[in-house]
Write a protein that holds these residues in place. Structure first.
Motif, PDB file in Angstrom:
ATOM      1  N   GLY A 186       8.016  61.648   4.862  1.00  0.00           N
ATOM      2  CA  GLY A 186       7.398  62.877   4.547  1.00  0.00           C
ATOM      3  C   GLY A 186       6.112  62.964   3.473  1.00  0.00           C
ATOM      4  N   MET A 187       5.766  61.813   3.032  1.00  0.00           N
ATOM      5  CA  MET A 187       4.624  61.494   2.048  1.00  0.00           C
ATOM      6  C   MET A 187       3.634  60.871   2.595  1.00  0.00           C
ATOM      7  SD  MET A 187       6.893  60.653  -1.518  1.00  0.00           S
ATOM      8  CE  MET A 187       8.162  61.750  -2.051  1.00  0.00           C
ATOM      9  N   ILE A 188       2.324  61.473   2.417  1.00  0.00           N
ATOM     10  CA  ILE A 188       1.063  60.935   2.796  1.00  0.00           C
ATOM     11  C   ILE A 188       0.767  59.516   1.837  1.00  0.00           C
ATOM     12  CG2 ILE A 188      -1.222  60.945   3.073  1.00  0.00           C
ATOM     13  CD1 ILE A 188       0.567  62.700   5.086  1.00  0.00           C
ATOM     14  N   LYS A 189       0.602  58.428   2.260  1.00  0.00           N
ATOM     15  CA  LYS A 189       0.307  57.007   1.465  1.00  0.00           C
ATOM     16  C   LYS A 189      -1.110  56.851   1.715  1.00  0.00           C
ATOM     17  CE  LYS A 189       4.880  56.773   0.453  1.00  0.00           C
ATOM     18  NZ  LYS A 189       5.346  56.876  -0.903  1.00  0.00           N
ATOM     19  N   GLY A 190      -1.713  57.485   2.489  1.00  0.00           N
ATOM     20  CA  GLY A 190      -3.227  56.850   2.730  1.00  0.00           C
ATOM     21  C   GLY A 190      -3.692  57.293   4.099  1.00  0.00           C
ATOM     22  N   VAL A 191      -4.671  56.377   4.641  1.00  0.00           N
ATOM     23  CA  VAL A 191      -5.174  56.620   5.927  1.00  0.00           C
ATOM     24  C   VAL A 191      -5.440  55.650   6.829  1.00  0.00           C
ATOM     25  CG1 VAL A 191      -6.445  58.814   5.150  1.00  0.00           C
ATOM     26  CG2 VAL A 191      -7.491  56.550   5.034  1.00  0.00           C
ATOM     27  N   ASN A 192      -5.301  55.617   8.161  1.00  0.00           N
ATOM     28  CA  ASN A 192      -5.890  54.629   8.783  1.00  0.00           C
ATOM     29  C   ASN A 192      -7.047  55.063   9.412  1.00  0.00           C
ATOM     30  OD1 ASN A 192      -3.062  53.340   9.074  1.00  0.00           O
ATOM     31  ND2 ASN A 192      -2.553  55.116  10.413  1.00  0.00           N
ATOM     32  N   TYR A 193      -7.763  53.924   9.661  1.00  0.00           N
ATOM     33  CA  TYR A 193      -9.242  54.546  10.016  1.00  0.00           C
ATOM     34  C   TYR A 193      -9.792  52.933  10.699  1.00  0.00           C
ATOM     35  CZ  TYR A 193     -10.887  51.505   5.978  1.00  0.00           C
ATOM     36  OH  TYR A 193     -11.072  50.423   4.806  1.00  0.00           O
ATOM     37  N   LYS A 194     -10.831  53.377  11.367  1.00  0.00           N
ATOM     38  CA  LYS A 194     -11.846  52.132  12.000  1.00  0.00           C
ATOM     39  C   LYS A 194     -13.067  51.964  11.123  1.00  0.00           C
ATOM     40  CE  LYS A 194     -10.347  52.863  16.983  1.00  0.00           C
ATOM     41  NZ  LYS A 194     -10.932  53.229  18.228  1.00  0.00           N
ATOM     42  N   THR A 195     -13.179  50.666  10.901  1.00  0.00           N
ATOM     43  CA  THR A 195     -14.395  50.292   9.937  1.00  0.00           C
ATOM     44  C   THR A 195     -15.726  50.452  10.735  1.00  0.00           C
ATOM     45  OG1 THR A 195     -14.182  48.004  10.755  1.00  0.00           O
ATOM     46  CG2 THR A 195     -13.017  48.674   8.907  1.00  0.00           C
ATOM     47  N   ARG A 196     -16.781  50.166  10.196  1.00  0.00           N
ATOM     48  CA  ARG A 196     -17.876  50.493  11.008  1.00  0.00           C
ATOM     49  C   ARG A 196     -18.197  49.586  12.386  1.00  0.00           C
ATOM     50  NH1 ARG A 196     -23.697  50.402   7.477  1.00  0.00           N
ATOM     51  NH2 ARG A 196     -25.018  51.230   8.983  1.00  0.00           N
ATOM     52  N   THR A 197     -17.499  48.286  11.940  1.00  0.00           N
ATOM     53  CA  THR A 197     -17.424  47.208  12.875  1.00  0.00           C
ATOM     54  C   THR A 197     -16.362  47.445  13.905  1.00  0.00           C
ATOM     55  OG1 THR A 197     -15.953  45.747  11.684  1.00  0.00           O
ATOM     56  CG2 THR A 197     -18.526  45.421  11.559  1.00  0.00           C
ATOM     57  N   GLY A 198     -15.606  48.295  13.847  1.00  0.00           N
ATOM     58  CA  GLY A 198     -14.553  48.821  14.899  1.00  0.00           C
ATOM     59  C   GLY A 198     -12.972  48.334  14.561  1.00  0.00           C
ATOM     60  N   GLU A 199     -13.135  47.648  13.551  1.00  0.00           N
ATOM     61  CA  GLU A 199     -11.560  47.146  13.266  1.00  0.00           C
ATOM     62  C   GLU A 199     -10.663  48.113  12.711  1.00  0.00           C
ATOM     63  OE1 GLU A 199     -11.252  43.427  10.743  1.00  0.00           O
ATOM     64  OE2 GLU A 199     -13.570  43.291  10.839  1.00  0.00           O
ATOM     65  N   GLU A 200      -9.456  47.864  12.918  1.00  0.00           N
ATOM     66  CA  GLU A 200      -8.385  48.859  12.886  1.00  0.00           C
ATOM     67  C   GLU A 200      -8.071  48.462  11.215  1.00  0.00           C
ATOM     68  OE1 GLU A 200      -7.312  51.389  14.233  1.00  0.00           O
ATOM     69  OE2 GLU A 200      -7.850  51.342  16.083  1.00  0.00           O
ATOM     70  N   SER A 201      -8.094  49.479  10.231  1.00  0.00           N
ATOM     71  CA  SER A 201      -7.680  49.033   8.788  1.00  0.00           C
ATOM     72  C   SER A 201      -6.704  50.279   8.189  1.00  0.00           C
ATOM     73  CB  SER A 201      -8.848  48.768   7.900  1.00  0.00           C
ATOM     74  OG  SER A 201      -8.786  48.744   6.818  1.00  0.00           O
ATOM     75  N   THR A 202      -6.532  49.739   6.908  1.00  0.00           N
ATOM     76  CA  THR A 202      -5.586  51.182   6.442  1.00  0.00           C
ATOM     77  C   THR A 202      -5.905  50.979   4.901  1.00  0.00           C
ATOM     78  OG1 THR A 202      -3.864  50.478   7.756  1.00  0.00           O
ATOM     79  CG2 THR A 202      -3.255  51.682   5.970  1.00  0.00           C
ATOM     80  N   ALA A 203      -6.167  52.432   4.430  1.00  0.00           N
ATOM     81  CA  ALA A 203      -6.467  52.347   3.043  1.00  0.00           C
ATOM     82  C   ALA A 203      -5.241  53.235   2.214  1.00  0.00           C
ATOM     83  CB  ALA A 203      -7.754  53.243   2.488  1.00  0.00           C
TER      84      ALA A 203
END
Length: 535
Positions: A186-203
């Motif tokens: 129930g808590m937001i810990k950050g975001v999932n995103y795709k980098t400029r090169t298309g890699e999956e990453s997490t912040a």
């Protein structure tokens, strides 16, 4: 004696170490506090430390994201900003900053971002209707000489804000596409995103601020979005012409809806033609150009007419849907929604950036006393006060934008016609009759009660004129419908904004929550420090 000296030195070193450990707790996540600590990955071979290296992750580097990143960066926070496209944006709105917004820019130390981009000072508005015109200056007498509105190319302003934010060593701008919020228990810990090169990453971060604009794909989990599209803007750039009133915004009360003009550089004038409805005539088959030439052009001031036609012929015409959405947040631990992703109003009055920068100032001031954001649940309750404190500025501008748009649009209804004419004539009276409304519009006097009083003063003024020289049954009936119509315009907007929060913020429990929770957070911090010392 020697023993006392040695003991004293050991105690001093212990306290120094505890103090350092306590300060660093704002930078590291501890699994026992419910934060992301050590996390098991994929093949299960050991554990990798994915402790958040950032205090705040900001989604979007527009006006809000860039300004907030700079404000929090100046507080010493570690900030990561993830923006879908870091190239210079090309938009037809977000080009006029009201004086109230410029004052907020100054509060944030960002006023130099309107320098060296050929920004133009704006000193008020000019209204045009049926061949008549009136000038309404901003009430700037009590402010510094550089305080005025500013108009500019939106993209240039955004790039200056981004450059200013990234000039801080603890603020990092990164190009990437955020795909989802990272939620745990129930808590937001950050975001999932795709980098400029298309890699999956997490912040990972202790606080995630979502401000990814009017097309936000993340807002649904953080608010109850009720988006309305009352009209569209068609944007053109006029060259080789001069405005009837230099350094003023121009509003033409045209049929069927208003036309706006304002300078965006020393040689360019932005024209925004409002088209009622969710769509505009087709551009590809020439319907839009025909509409602009036959319906709109005859109502354009003569000084701008030829340049208007030339702009249409060049084909550089950009349509955009105008959205409005009242703020209806769902408080979520670890996350906050800001900007157009959170709250929108009709852009007729150019108040969007003023609301946005005001929100950034409020949030910055609320977060300033906190040394860390570790306790997501307490921070969430603490930040509920943000939604009440922001109301006077935000609701005044939101309500005025929605009400003015409806009044300024043409209508075959005699009562609506009278209201429109009464509004133009009321503002033409000058003195308090024009200074009051323009102070509201400019963000210099964000008082909802003043807005309601002026709005109904216009309605009463229109009713009184109908009664002169002698009232008749038809005139009385039209006047009664005028008053009723005015109520029907403003009261639904006030209801959507929240009447209690607007007019009686001191009655909201959340208003008093900020100082109380600051004490709670301080107490928890002291307890945490004492526990560390005891170990």
């Amino acid at each position: 004696m020697e023993f006392q000296y040695v003991s004293g030195a050991l105690v001093a070193l212990l306290l120094l170490g505890c103090g350092f450990s306590w300060r660093m707790s704002g930078r590291k996540r501890r699994s026992k506090s419910g934060s992301v600590g050590f996390q098991k990955h994929g093949n299960g071979e050991g554990h990798r430390d994915v402790a958040a290296s950032d205090d705040v992750v900001i989604v979007g580097a527009g006006v809000v994201g860039s300004a907030l990143a700079y404000a929090l960066g100046k507080q010493g926070r570690r900030v990561r900003v993830i923006e879908r496209d870091l190239s210079e944006p090309d938009r037809i709105v977000g080009e006029l900053l009201q004086p109230g917004g410029y004052l907020k820019l100054m509060e944030l130390g960002l006023e130099d971002c309107v320098k060296d981009i050929d920004a133009q000072q704006v000193f008020g508005y000019a209204l045009f209707k049926d061949g008549k015109k009136t000038r309404i200056p901003y009430p700037l007498e009590n402010y510094r000489s550089d305080v005025a509105g500013r108009s500019f190319h939106h993209g240039r302003f955004i790039q200056r804000l981004r450059k200013k934010a990234s000039s801080l060593s603890n603020v990092r701008l990164e190009q990437g596409t955020v795909t989802s919020l990272l939620e745990e228990n129930g808590m937001i810990k950050g975001v999932n995103y795709k980098t400029r090169t298309g890699e999956e990453s997490t912040a990972y971060a202790f606080l995630t601020v979502v401000c990814d604009g009017c097309y936000s794909n993340l807002r649904r989990s953080l608010c109850n979005p009720k988006v309305d599209v009352p009209s569209c803007f068609v944007g053109l750039v006029l060259e080789n012409c001069r405005l009837p009133f230099e350094n003023h915004g121009h509003v033409v009360l045209a049929d069927p809806s208003p036309i706006l003009f304002y300078p965006i550089s020393s040689h360019e004038i932005r024209c925004l033609v409002d088209v009622p409805g969710r769509t505009v005539p087709s551009i590809t088959n020439g319907e839009l150009a025909q509409y602009l030439k036959t319906v709109v052009a005859p109502q354009v001031p003569t000084e701008l007419h030829d340049s208007f036609i030339t702009a249409i012929d060049t084909g550089n015409v950009k349509p955009m849907a105008n959205r409005s959405m009242p703020a209806d947040p769902c408080p979520t631990p670890g996350a906050l929604l800001l900007g157009d992703a959170f709250n929108m109003r009709h852009p007729l009055t150019g108040g969007g950036m003023t609301v946005a920068l005001s929100d950034v100032v409020v949030l910055r001031d609320l977060l300033r006393p906190l040394s860390d954001f570790n306790d997501a649940s307490t921070l969430c309750r603490y930040l509920e006060s943000f939604y009440t404190i922001r109301k006077p500025m935000a609701s005044t501008i939101n309500t005025l934008a929605g009400a003015l748009y409806k009044v300024f649009c043409a209508s075959p209804d005699p009562a609506r016609k009278e209201m429109r004419q009464a509004c133009f004539d009321y503002l033409s009276l000058g003195g308090i009759y024009s200074l009051g409304p323009i102070a509201l519009l400019s963000g210099l006097n964000p008082r909802p009660l003043s807005l309601v009083l002026h709005f109904f003063a216009v309605a009463v003024y229109g009713f009184w004129r109908l009664m002169l020289p002698f009232p008749s049954p038809d005139r009385i009936h039209t006047g009664a419908r005028l008053i009723s119509g005015a109520s029907g315009i403003i009261f639904p907007i006030l209801k959507a904004e929240g009447i209690r929060q607007m007019f009686f913020p001191f009655s909201m429990p959340a208003y008093y929550r900020a100082p109380l929770l600051r004490q709670i957070i301080q107490k928890k911090r002291t307890t945490h420090m004492m526990n560390e010392m005891s170990h």
